[in-house]
Design an enzyme around this catalytic site. Structure first.
Site, PDB file in Angstrom:
ATOM      1  CB  THR A 126      95.078  -5.772  -6.885  1.00  0.00           C
ATOM      2  OG1 THR A 126      96.011  -5.303  -5.581  1.00  0.00           O
ATOM      3  CG2 THR A 126      96.039  -5.047  -8.296  1.00  0.00           C
ATOM      4  CD  GLU A 146     107.180   1.624  -0.038  1.00  0.00           C
ATOM      5  OE1 GLU A 146     106.496   2.861  -0.121  1.00  0.00           O
ATOM      6  OE2 GLU A 146     107.329   0.807  -1.333  1.00  0.00           O
TER       7      GLU A 146
END
Ligand SMILES: *[C@@H]1O[C@H](CO)[C@@H](O)[C@H](O)[C@H]1NC(C)=O
Ligand SMILES: *[C@@H]1O[C@H](CO)[C@@H](O)[C@H](O)[C@H]1NC(C)=O
Ligand SMILES: *[C@@H]1O[C@H](CO)[C@@H](O)[C@H](O)[C@H]1NC(C)=O
Ligand SMILES: *[C@@H]1O[C@H](CO)[C@@H](O)[C@H](O)[C@H]1NC(C)=O
Length: 531
Positions: free
Chosen positions: A513, A377
């Protein structure tokens, strides 16, 4: 700083960078004549995975938002309007999955967009629901026409998108016109928030402009574009540490920037992404957006490009606080390679494509180094040019020093929540170059994600990409697994189609997006003007 003095600095900065593979350069010089290599077997394997995740969702969670695959439960994390169904819609369409298309299409008119018991994020609702609906409408009226003939249901897609936006538009009812991102419905009202961020302000304009173009009602476009103006002309100077690179938080009352902190990371990311995508959508109306994108990427190449001490061949983009760099990045930021590549194709600037390919290769390195072959992440590194004793250039913690020696980064946050950005950049890299290497990289990532996150009735986020089997399952399947991971992994192996990204100025779609393809007005015919 003037435009020409900027250019000189950028060219000087670029001379010191190692550029991408000869194959990519040759293809780019051939004027975008790129050969693709569809792989039906791999495309089918992705379709199978999509179907498995959908079946689990449809059985245990639909019409709620998200599946909890371990316990066969559900969560309403996106207002309970069926987020996974709407996010899966455009993917089912491009995969030609008639049965799933019908299941979603039958559901669309039943959604009650006037009611929800929890707060509404203007940004998340726009990119997932509004983007998902507009994309499905564009596809089904266009190149996916054959998948439904039910005109009433098709019309309801645009009607529901309009109804949703009519509820959301209260968000823009603020003194400056900068929206409040936090809303409540029944009746629609804002949270009276005092600030908003550039990603959540600047990632509305594609969807809201498309809605105006489809309905003929200019109001939606105007609202989103008025808000965007504050980001295109940032005030005061604090808000723009380098030309085009801007801060994060903006005062909703005045439109003034509150900080000079940012980068290509979550909270800022898709503001930059949409600057060039708006230009691709309409080069006449959005020329100024393109100018701002060029400033931002030139400043990024000059000031943010950073190489780890242990693997100086890798290129990451640093974050900044005013003009102080922070050597940290995220899985979310790994869309940056793809966005540089798309901008380079759009503007006929091979150096942006080549730089984007470098960023893409560095993001792949975050996958290649871990136990699961999935990237973390967030991650950090030590910059190889700045003094190693500088307070913002700390070495790796002792426990990760050996890992950093090999990998060129160390892990800051180890989770993987089914994010798409690394595969997204592989997709753009492949469409720009035709180099099958990117299909291999995407396939490796897909196989790793499928092997590590498949559990119970679907796919789950995991706690640790660098532990055997990914550590533990967090029992949650994000809706963007359907919209993004499955779509990019499929499209990179699939046949050329109207919705695919093109290397030769014939794009008919631009992806929002959330990876929902939005039709370009007059797309495929009009050649974007050179920068
Ligand atoms: C926002 O302010 C208005 C006007 O003062 C008020 O009526 C409303 O209740 C406030 N909303 C919230 C969520 O506090
Ligand atoms: C709602 O507004 C209050 C007051 O401005 C603010 O403190 C809070 O952070 C806002 N909530 C969200 C989720 O934005
Ligand atoms: C950034 O610049 C502003 C204005 O010059 C200043 O108030 C602030 O303290 C600076 N922040 C940092 C972290 O240097
Ligand atoms: C994906 O995972 C499923 C379930 O474990 C498995 O049956 C399938 O073969 C995998 N697909 C690929 C391409 O590895």
């Amino acid at each position: 700083m003037t435009w020409s003095s900027m250019l000189k600095i950028v060219v000087a900065g670029l001379a010191g960078l190692s550029l991408a593979s000869p194959i990519a350069q040759v293809n780019l010089r051939r004027g975008g004549k790129v050969t693709y290599h569809p792989n039906a077997e791999r495309a089918d394997a992705v379709k199978e995975a999509f179907q498995r995740g959908w079946d689990g969702y449809y059985k245990y969670a639909f019409p709620h938002d998200s599946l909890r695959p371990v316990t066969n439960g559900y969560e309403d994390d996106r207002n309970g309007w069926g987020a996974s169904a709407i996010d899966a819609f455009s993917t089912a369409l491009v995969m030609g999955n008639k049965e799933v298309v019908k299941q979603i299409l039958d559901y669309v008119p039943k959604i009650n967009f006037d009611q929800t018991s929890t707060e509404v994020s203007l940004f998340e609702t726009t990119i997932r629901y509004l983007g998902g609906l507009l994309s499905a409408y564009d596809l089904i009226k266009g190149p996916a026409k054959g998948l439904s003939k039910d005109q009433k249901l098709i019309d309801s897609i645009l009607e529901q998108a309009t109804r949703l936006a009519d509820n959301l538009k209260v968000g823009f009812d603020t003194p400056s016109g900068i929206p409040d991102n936090t809303l409540f419905f029944g009746p629609p009202r804002t949270n009276n928030s005092t600030s908003n961020g550039i990603a959540t302000i600047g990632t509305l304009v594609l969807e809201w402009t498309r809605l105006s173009d489809l309905t003929g009602n200019p109001e939606y476009a105007k609202l989103s574009q008025k808000a965007e103006e504050y980001l295109l002309n940032p005030q005061p100077a604090l808000g723009e540490p380098w030309p085009g690179l801007i801060g994060t938080n903006v005062d909703i009352a005045t439109g003034k920037f509150l900080d000079g902190y940012g980068g290509w990371v979550g909270g800022d990311d898709s503001f930059y992404e949409y600057l060039i995508k708006m230009y691709l959508y309409d080069p006449e109306r959005f020329a100024h957006y393109k100018d701002r994108w060029i400033l931002a990427v030139d400043s990024s190449i000059e000031h943010l490009a950073s190489h780890p001490t242990t693997r100086p061949e890798l290129t990451f983009l640093a974050m900044f606080n005013n003009q102080t760099l922070m050597f940290v990045s995220q899985h979310l930021a790994c869309f940056d390679g793809g966005n540089f590549i798309l901008g380079g194709l759009t503007l006929d600037e091979p150096r942006y494509v080549e730089f984007g390919l470098e960023l893409t290769a560095a993001c792949r390195a975050t996958y290649a180094a871990t136990e699961t072959k999935i990237g973390p992440e967030s991650f950090r590194w030590q910059d190889n040019r700045l003094d190693p004793s500088a307070p913002n250039n700390k070495p790796a913690p002792a426990a990760q020093a050996a890992f950093y020696d090999e990998a060129g980064f160390w892990i800051d946050s180890s989770a993987y929540v089914l994010r798409p950005e690394v595969i997204e950049s592989y997709y753009y890299a492949y469409r720009a170059t035709g180099d099958p290497k990117y299909q291999e990289w995407s396939w490796e990532a897909f196989v790793a994600i499928n092997a590590t996150t498949s559990v119970g009735s679907g796919f789950s986020s995991i706690s640790d990409v660098n532990a055997p089997h990914g550590g533990s399952f967090t029992d949650f399947q994000e809706s963007f697994l359907f919209a993004e991971v499955m779509k990019y992994a499929y499209l990179i192996q699939a046949e050329d189609e109207d919705w695919q990204v093109k290397a030769d100025h014939t794009n008919k779609f631009v992806y929002n997006t959330e990876c929902h393809p939005i039709a370009i007005p007059g797309g495929g015919e009009r050649r974007a003007k050179k920068a």
